[in-house]
Design a protein around this motif. Structure first.
Motif: not given
Length: 475
Positions: A175-182, A305-310, A328-337
């Protein structure tokens, strides 16, 4: 003189008391408990005391205490448990209590609480008990006195079986992802060979969620057959008619190279087949970064939420590969807020061992962060998995880490360990997941055939956020 009282042994099925006439001054009883984050959270839920000093690590870090600690009355509750189960035990009633809280009890601290009989009131069958709590370092953290009415008769009863408690954090990531994309416009996404029901309907679901404008790449006849089977209308869809999955992968890469689409999504072809069209230099989709995969996960048992890589692309990454995996994971975390993510470099142990390459890589990555070669995050490692996600586990082992208990990114030693970890969390830990490939000029949604509808939509939502970020900051 203080002496330990000869309490009948309580077991898992029965519980006993000490009758008033059997209790003498000086008798004492104690119990021991190690504080966990869950203890604090459960106490906050039951009491309603959500003071951020107790439940918000980020807030607590800005105070003189530096970290969260237990509510004072958590220690008081342990004293109540001791009185009600041991001295005097079942049938006793606490009539009054005074406590002083002298020092904080932090996650991982082991508290020993004790009660000692200091006076008896024969006429009213009252006991005065001196109460104390001492941590593992011998520091007195609480002290006081309780006035307790003890039962006159001996009590031997079955221990009541209480329902189990399972502490689950909110898992509303989709739901939070969809709200961010709205507020963002849908992106053009090439769906590569969606020739089974699951991948075909995933493209429709993402479209219906307002995330993508799908371009379906595959044999036209198969796509129309799937639409007819599911009673779907393909009017308005763009279809790239190609004979087979290999051609679909090549066409998807070509469309991404030419800027006709902003993202790719894997359909019913194998991961290797899609990536073999993306990775070669001739595809012109490579960047200066190595192509890596990130699982974005949320489990009810972890507060963020958290990221597992790779866990899907790089089988046995070397140190240089892990640098890009982390970046790459740090960049994604930044994009996700997440503005300053905490990165745990995982290994089997938390010490550097020359015979364990993962620990050497972890140490090197952390030193690179110290020297500014990796930026935008807080790194620590090597950390065993328990120390990465549990501050209590880290404290018990004497580990002082800025990442323990609040890791946003888990960097695994290799693909096998990461893949097993992600799937264990999903199937045994109730985790929701989404998958994305970074390091190419466009994000790539890399889902599994076994992924749920929600996982596929969440993956597309992440791709939308990444694609819009790339419009401003190309990779």
């Amino acid at each position: 003189m203080t002496r330990s009282m000869p309490i009948p042994t309580n077991d898992l099925e029965r519980i006993h008391n000490r009758a008033f006439d059997d209790i003498l001054p000086g008798e004492t009883a104690s119990l021991q408990r190690t504080l966990t984050a869950q203890d604090i959270q459960l106490f906050a839920l039951v009491s309603g005391d959500v003071n951020p000093l107790y439940v918000d690590p980020d807030f607590a870090a800005t105070t003189q205490f530096n970290t969260v600690f237990a509510h004072g009355m958590w220690g008081g509750a342990l004293i109540s448990a001791l009185i009600g189960t041991q001295l005097p035990g079942p049938g006793s009633v606490t009539l009054g209590q005074t406590l002083k809280f002298l020092a904080p009890v932090r996650i991982g601290d082991t508290l020993t609480v004790s009660v000692t009989v200091t006076a008896r009131d024969e006429a009213r069958q009252l006991l005065t008990l001196a109460c104390s709590g001492i941590n593992q370092e011998g520091c007195v953290v609480l002290e006081g006195e309780s006035l307790v009415h003890a039962a006159s008769e001996h009590i031997d009863v079955h221990r009541v079986s209480l329902p189990g408690i399972e502490l689950r954090h909110s898992a509303d990531g989709l739901n939070r992802l969809l709200q961010a994309c709205q507020p963002l416009e849908p992106i053009r996404m090439a769906v590569v060979h969606p020739c089974d029901e699951v991948s075909f309907e995933a493209a429709l679901d993402a479209r219906d969620a307002g995330l993508i404008k799908p371009i379906l790449i595959g044999p036209r006849d198969k796509l129309h057959a799937l639409a007819a089977k599911g009673n779907h209308d393909l009017a308005g869809f763009t279809i790239e008619d190609v004979p087979h999955s290999h051609a679909a992968a090549l066409r998807g890469a070509e469309m991404a190279r030419e800027g006709q689409v902003e993202a790719l999504m894997k359909g019913s072809l194998h991961t290797d087949e899609l990536m073999s069209a993306v990775v070669p230099s001739a595809a012109q989709l490579r960047t200066k970064r190595r192509i890596t995969h990130c699982f974005v996960m949320q489990t009810p048992f972890y507060p963020r939420p958290f990221i597992i890589t790779d866990a899907a692309i790089n089988i046995a990454p070397l140190l240089a590969d892990k640098v890009d995996i982390v970046r790459n994971a740090i960049d994604l975390a930044h994009i996700l807020g997440v503005s300053n993510p905490h990165v745990a470099i995982l290994a089997a142990v938390e010490t550097v061992n020359a015979n364990m390459p993962a620990t050497l890589d972890a140490a090197a990555l952390c030193k690179m962060a110290d020297r500014g070669q990796i930026t935008g995050a807080v790194l620590d490692g090597p950390l065993a998995f328990d120390n990465a996600i549990s501050l209590a586990a880290a404290r018990i082992k004497g580990i002082q880490s800025p990442v323990s208990g609040k890791a946003d990114i888990l960097v695994v030693p290799d693909l096998e360990s990461g893949n097993m970890l992600a799937k264990q969390l999903e199937y045994l830990g109730g985790a929701a997941s989404a998958g994305i490939v970074l390091g190419a000029k466009v994000p790539i949604v890399l889902t599994s055939r076994a992924d749920s509808r929600e996982a596929r939509i969440a993956s597309c939502a992440i791709a939308v956020l990444v694609a819009h970020h790339y419009r401003v900051t190309p990779p």
